[in-house]
Write an enzyme that holds these catalytic residues in place. Structure first.
Site, PDB file in Angstrom:
ATOM      1  N   ASP A 111     -23.640  -1.477  29.684  1.00 33.43           N
ATOM      2  CA  ASP A 111     -23.173  -1.303  28.299  1.00 33.43           C
ATOM      3  C   ASP A 111     -23.455   0.121  27.808  1.00 33.43           C
ATOM      4  O   ASP A 111     -24.397   0.350  27.042  1.00 33.43           O
ATOM      5  CB  ASP A 111     -23.866  -2.345  27.411  1.00 33.43           C
ATOM      6  CG  ASP A 111     -23.268  -2.423  26.014  1.00 33.43           C
ATOM      7  OD1 ASP A 111     -22.219  -1.795  25.770  1.00 33.43           O
ATOM      8  OD2 ASP A 111     -23.880  -3.119  25.169  1.00 33.43           O
ATOM      9  N   HIS A 171     -20.046  -1.538  24.130  1.00 33.15           N
ATOM     10  CA  HIS A 171     -19.502  -2.604  23.282  1.00 33.15           C
ATOM     11  C   HIS A 171     -19.189  -2.114  21.869  1.00 33.15           C
ATOM     12  O   HIS A 171     -18.404  -2.738  21.154  1.00 33.15           O
ATOM     13  CB  HIS A 171     -20.390  -3.860  23.303  1.00 33.15           C
ATOM     14  CG  HIS A 171     -21.540  -3.868  22.352  1.00 33.15           C
ATOM     15  ND1 HIS A 171     -22.838  -3.636  22.748  1.00 33.15           N
ATOM     16  CD2 HIS A 171     -21.600  -4.124  21.024  1.00 33.15           C
ATOM     17  CE1 HIS A 171     -23.639  -3.744  21.695  1.00 33.15           C
ATOM     18  NE2 HIS A 171     -22.906  -4.040  20.641  1.00 33.15           N
ATOM     19  N   SER A 181     -26.822  -1.385  17.412  1.00 36.91           N
ATOM     20  CA  SER A 181     -26.271  -1.235  18.763  1.00 36.91           C
ATOM     21  C   SER A 181     -25.984   0.219  19.115  1.00 36.91           C
ATOM     22  O   SER A 181     -25.490   0.987  18.288  1.00 36.91           O
ATOM     23  CB  SER A 181     -24.973  -2.024  18.906  1.00 36.91           C
ATOM     24  OG  SER A 181     -25.270  -3.382  19.062  1.00 36.91           O
TER      25      SER A 181
HETATM   26  C1  4AZ Z   1     -25.765  -6.893  17.976  1.00 40.02           C
HETATM   27  O1  4AZ Z   1     -25.088  -7.852  17.687  1.00 40.02           O
HETATM   28  C2  4AZ Z   1     -27.161  -7.101  18.416  1.00 40.02           C
HETATM   29  N1  4AZ Z   1     -31.920  -8.480  18.862  1.00 40.02           N
HETATM   30  C3  4AZ Z   1     -27.960  -6.024  18.671  1.00 40.02           C
HETATM   31  C4  4AZ Z   1     -29.267  -6.216  19.070  1.00 40.02           C
HETATM   32  C5  4AZ Z   1     -29.754  -7.485  19.240  1.00 40.02           C
HETATM   33  C6  4AZ Z   1     -28.974  -8.567  18.981  1.00 40.02           C
HETATM   34  C7  4AZ Z   1     -27.649  -8.378  18.573  1.00 40.02           C
HETATM   35  C8  4AZ Z   1     -31.163  -7.647  19.704  1.00 40.02           C
HETATM   36  O2  4AZ Z   1     -25.316  -5.765  17.880  1.00 40.02           O
END
Ligand code: 4AZ
Length: 272
Positions: A132, A79, A229
């Site tokens: 992902d 993503h 992420s």
């Molecule tokens: C994000 O938006 C995201 N709490 C990454 C991790 C989490 C939530 C959102 C986990 O990249």
């Protein structure tokens, strides 16, 4: 700044569960919800994904993270490379780089290495978030000491209750306070049923135990967040997960969902 991440988060509940005694200094130094600072030398496999063209130069263009699984191979989240995250098609990003060996994004330690090739998991499903994962091939190799071992399927590190650590430069409060120095948070591998109950088929995604891993704290408080992420979740010295998604950050009712590394390696043919 542009919101680099896919999820629209419900952010307001996070402050209440932050286990911090004192009020936050304005932004900056506190990455990953409920985390602590770490030196990059302690986790040399943690790299930043960056594009100054897309995200500006203040934090070296960092927008996601990744894990070094081979000297020229970085594993990250699919993503992170989608148009929604980048604000443009991947093919239009001319300056996609991996920053290795740099803990503080405001400094010039380490190396910025251009990405030679990107392979996004063809099985990635942006509705459920299944699969992902993506592999980046670097134009120049990193030292062997930067490479972390990946956990294969059936590895004991996936067992619920296992202590794990997640690393990243993401939001430290759930209110858009992006860190400039690398942080880590201790979380636990949670049983698949915790995430299956939290995410039966939610707006955020659907928990699928085959390709995902559930981790966090049952009471919330320690978690990954936006900007983390693609970054590594490590247990027993092995890479078990990549930060993928969740409902908000650090919320008891919204455990963190990670890409299950064993499945991603198989799907991407990235095993060594
Ligand atoms: C994000 O938006 C995201 N709490 C990454 C991790 C989490 C939530 C959102 C986990 O990249």
């Amino acid at each position: 700044m542009r919101r680099p991440h896919v999820r629209a988060l419900a952010l307001t509940a996070v402050a209440a569960v932050m286990p911090l005694a004192s009020p936050a200094p304005a932004a900056a130094d506190r990455v990953v919800i409920g985390g602590y600072p770490v030196e990059i030398s302690q986790s040399p496999w943690t790299v930043a994904l960056a594009s100054r063209d897309r995200f500006g130069g203040t934090r070296a263009g960092q927008f996601c993270a990744g894990a070094v699984i081979g000297r020229s191979t970085v594993l990250t989240a699919a993503h992170c490379l989608g148009e929604e995250a980048l604000g443009a098609p991947l093919g239009q990003i001319r300056d996609l780089k991996v920053i290795a060996g740099r803990g503080d994004l405001l400094g010039d330690e380490g190396k910025e290495i251009p990405v030679r090739a990107v392979r996004v998991n063809p099985a990635y499903d942006s509705h459920t978030n299944a699969g992902d994962a993506a592999v980046l091939t670097l134009t120049e190799p990193l030292p062997a000491s930067s490479v972390i071992r990946t956990a294969g399927s059936g590895d004991a590190a996936y067992r619920p209750g296992t202590d794990a650590v997640v690393y990243g430069w993401g939001d430290t409060t759930g209110r858009g306070d992006f860190a400039h120095a690398l942080r880590a948070a201790r979380v636990r591998v949670l049983s698949d049923s915790v995430c299956a109950e939290a995410y039966p088929d939610s707006a955020e995604g659907k928990y699928l135990a085959d390709s995902m891993l559930c981790a966090g704290e049952l009471d919330g408080g320690r978690d990954a967040c936006q900007g983390d992420s693609g970054g590594p979740l490590v247990a027993q010295g092995r890479l078990i997960g990549l930060v993928s998604w969740g409902n908000g950050c650090g919320r008891a009712e919204g455990p963190g969902v990670y890409t299950r590394v064993s499945g991603a390696i198989t799907e991407l043919g990235a095993g060594r």
